[in-house]
Write an enzyme that holds these catalytic residues in place. Structure first.
Site, PDB file in Angstrom:
ATOM      1  N   LEU A  29       0.813  -1.225   0.000  1.00 22.23           N
ATOM      2  CA  LEU A  29       0.000   0.000   0.000  1.00 22.23           C
ATOM      3  C   LEU A  29       0.841   1.268   0.000  1.00 22.23           C
ATOM      4  CD1 LEU A  29      -2.792  -0.905   2.585  1.00 22.23           C
ATOM      5  CD2 LEU A  29      -2.762  -1.290   0.102  1.00 22.23           C
TER       6      LEU A  29
ATOM      7  N   HIS B 181      -3.397   4.065  -2.768  1.00 25.59           N
ATOM      8  CA  HIS B 181      -4.370   3.136  -2.177  1.00 25.59           C
ATOM      9  C   HIS B 181      -5.094   3.806  -1.003  1.00 25.59           C
ATOM     10  CE1 HIS B 181      -1.213   0.186  -3.703  1.00 25.59           C
ATOM     11  NE2 HIS B 181      -2.300  -0.220  -4.343  1.00 25.59           N
TER      12      HIS B 181
ATOM     13  N   GLN C  82      -4.430 -12.875 -12.564  1.00 24.67           N
ATOM     14  CA  GLN C  82      -4.256 -11.716 -13.444  1.00 24.67           C
ATOM     15  C   GLN C  82      -2.810 -11.503 -13.874  1.00 24.67           C
ATOM     16  OE1 GLN C  82      -5.838  -9.017 -10.322  1.00 24.67           O
ATOM     17  NE2 GLN C  82      -4.293  -7.577 -11.026  1.00 24.67           N
TER      18      GLN C  82
ATOM     19  N   LYS D 121      -5.790   5.585 -11.971  1.00 24.14           N
ATOM     20  CA  LYS D 121      -4.456   5.132 -12.412  1.00 24.14           C
ATOM     21  C   LYS D 121      -4.573   3.949 -13.378  1.00 24.14           C
ATOM     22  CE  LYS D 121      -0.001   3.973 -12.114  1.00 24.14           C
ATOM     23  NZ  LYS D 121      -0.038   2.544 -12.017  1.00 24.14           N
TER      24      LYS D 121
ATOM     25  N   SER E 230       2.972   3.967  -7.631  1.00 18.81           N
ATOM     26  CA  SER E 230       2.755   2.587  -8.031  1.00 18.81           C
ATOM     27  C   SER E 230       3.690   1.708  -7.213  1.00 18.81           C
ATOM     28  CB  SER E 230       3.061   2.415  -9.525  1.00 18.81           C
ATOM     29  OG  SER E 230       3.264   1.042  -9.822  1.00 18.81           O
ATOM     30  N   SER E 231       3.211   0.533  -6.859  1.00 19.52           N
ATOM     31  CA  SER E 231       4.072  -0.370  -6.079  1.00 19.52           C
ATOM     32  C   SER E 231       5.282  -0.792  -6.904  1.00 19.52           C
ATOM     33  CB  SER E 231       3.276  -1.586  -5.615  1.00 19.52           C
ATOM     34  OG  SER E 231       2.447  -2.038  -6.645  1.00 19.52           O
ATOM     35  N   ARG E 232       5.212  -0.599  -8.237  1.00 18.88           N
ATOM     36  CA  ARG E 232       6.347  -0.979  -9.087  1.00 18.88           C
ATOM     37  C   ARG E 232       7.433   0.107  -9.129  1.00 18.88           C
ATOM     38  NH1 ARG E 232       1.867  -3.594 -12.079  1.00 18.88           N
ATOM     39  NH2 ARG E 232       2.253  -5.840 -11.971  1.00 18.88           N
TER      40      ARG E 232
END
Ligand code: AMP
Length: 281
Positions: free
Chosen positions: A33, A37, A61, A149, A185-187
């Site tokens: 998170l 988020h 996914q 997003k 973004s978590s990336r």
């Protein structure tokens, strides 16, 4: 209990909230998170008093060559962040709890999913819709909150809720960005300092397109050219796609008439990033 792992437990908690007369809002996530988020939690709290967040890294996914194993996980930190922002309960099921039985059904999207993220990531949206439909049926919220997003995803989920008659309202909240403009973004944590600097060409390009649209440019070729110039000037990135699309169909248009968006995906090193800006009439 503030953290539960079984379908029975989350259903019991939601039933109790409903018995108290609370509206229920739901924020589905894959964890790791960040403030994006958590902004969805803020929106959820404005919509319904009882806020359920799911934290579930959905294997369905991820494609065979994607980053499922590498996907960042920190349930303890996530729970703390979610609860301190006002989430009522975190539902963190195991893969077995969600997909333990043999599965004979999946939700397969139609037109909206054909291109862009759907084309780059085979089976991705069927995986997303299948888990979201399951989670909607498990939690049965009044509201479900998603981020702009992931615009194509948000539009698909809105369409699914309508097409399959889910009795809930899907709400889409604006993208939260870092102070340098990069969408959270978590990336992003995989980017080196140099890659991050290159990645900033993405929000810069999309903002320029929005500005051109606001200044009256309606020809899509012209709008896309504005972004392409900025992106192609940046050495460290590779363009996956860039397009101006109608947000009802996710098909590229020639001229912007109604609700449209400029959407893009790039690769920076081994990291893939997506972003978008709405082009509202
Ligand atoms: P994920 O955990 O990546 O599946 O994302 C869960 C939800 O958070 C989705 O609805 C995303 O669209 C949303 N989200 C992700 N990043 C952002 C962001 N930067 N701002 C707002 N919402 C976001």
């Amino acid at each position: 209990m503030k953290v539960v792992t079984t379908i029975a437990e989350v259903r019991a908690a939601v039933a109790e909230a409903r018995a108290r007369g609370d509206a229920v809002s739901f924020v589905p996530t894959m964890g790791a998170l960040h403030d994006g988020h958590l902004s969805l939690v803020d929106a959820a709290r404005r919509l319904g008093r009882y806020v359920v967040m799911s934290v579930f890294v959905n294997p369905l996914q991820f494609g065979p060559n994607e980053d499922l194993a590498k996907y960042p996980r920190d349930l303890e930190g996530d729970v703390e962040r979610a609860l301190s922002r006002g989430t009522s309960i975190v539902f963190a099921p195991s893969v077995d709890e969600i997909y333990g039985r043999d599965r004979a059904t999946e939700i397969r999207p139609l037109q909206i999913a054909e291109e862009w993220e759907g084309a780059s990531r085979t089976g991705h949206f069927a995986g997303v819709l299948t888990v979201v439909a399951k989670l909607f049926n498990i939690v049965q919220p009044d509201f479900a909150v998603f981020g702009q997003k992931d615009l194509q995803q948000a539009c698909l989920i809105q369409a699914m809720a309508r097409d399959l008659d889910f009795s809930l309202k899907v709400v889409v909240e604006p993208t939260v960005r870092d102070s340098d403009g990069l969408a959270l973004s978590s990336r992003n944590q995989f980017l080196s300092a140099r890659e991050r600097k290159s990645a900033l060409a993405l929000p810069r390009a999309l903002t320029k397109v929005r500005a051109a649209h606001r200044a009256g440019v309606r020809k899509v070729a012209e709008l896309e050219h504005v972004a392409e110039e900025i992106l192609s000037a940046e050495q460290g990135i590779e363009l996956d796609y860039l397009a101006v699309v109608d947000t009802r169909t996710f098909k590229r248009v020639r001229t912007v008439a109604g609700n449209a968006a400029v959407i893009a995906a790039i690769r920076v090193g081994t990291t893939r990033l997506i972003d978008n800006e709405l082009l509202e009439p």
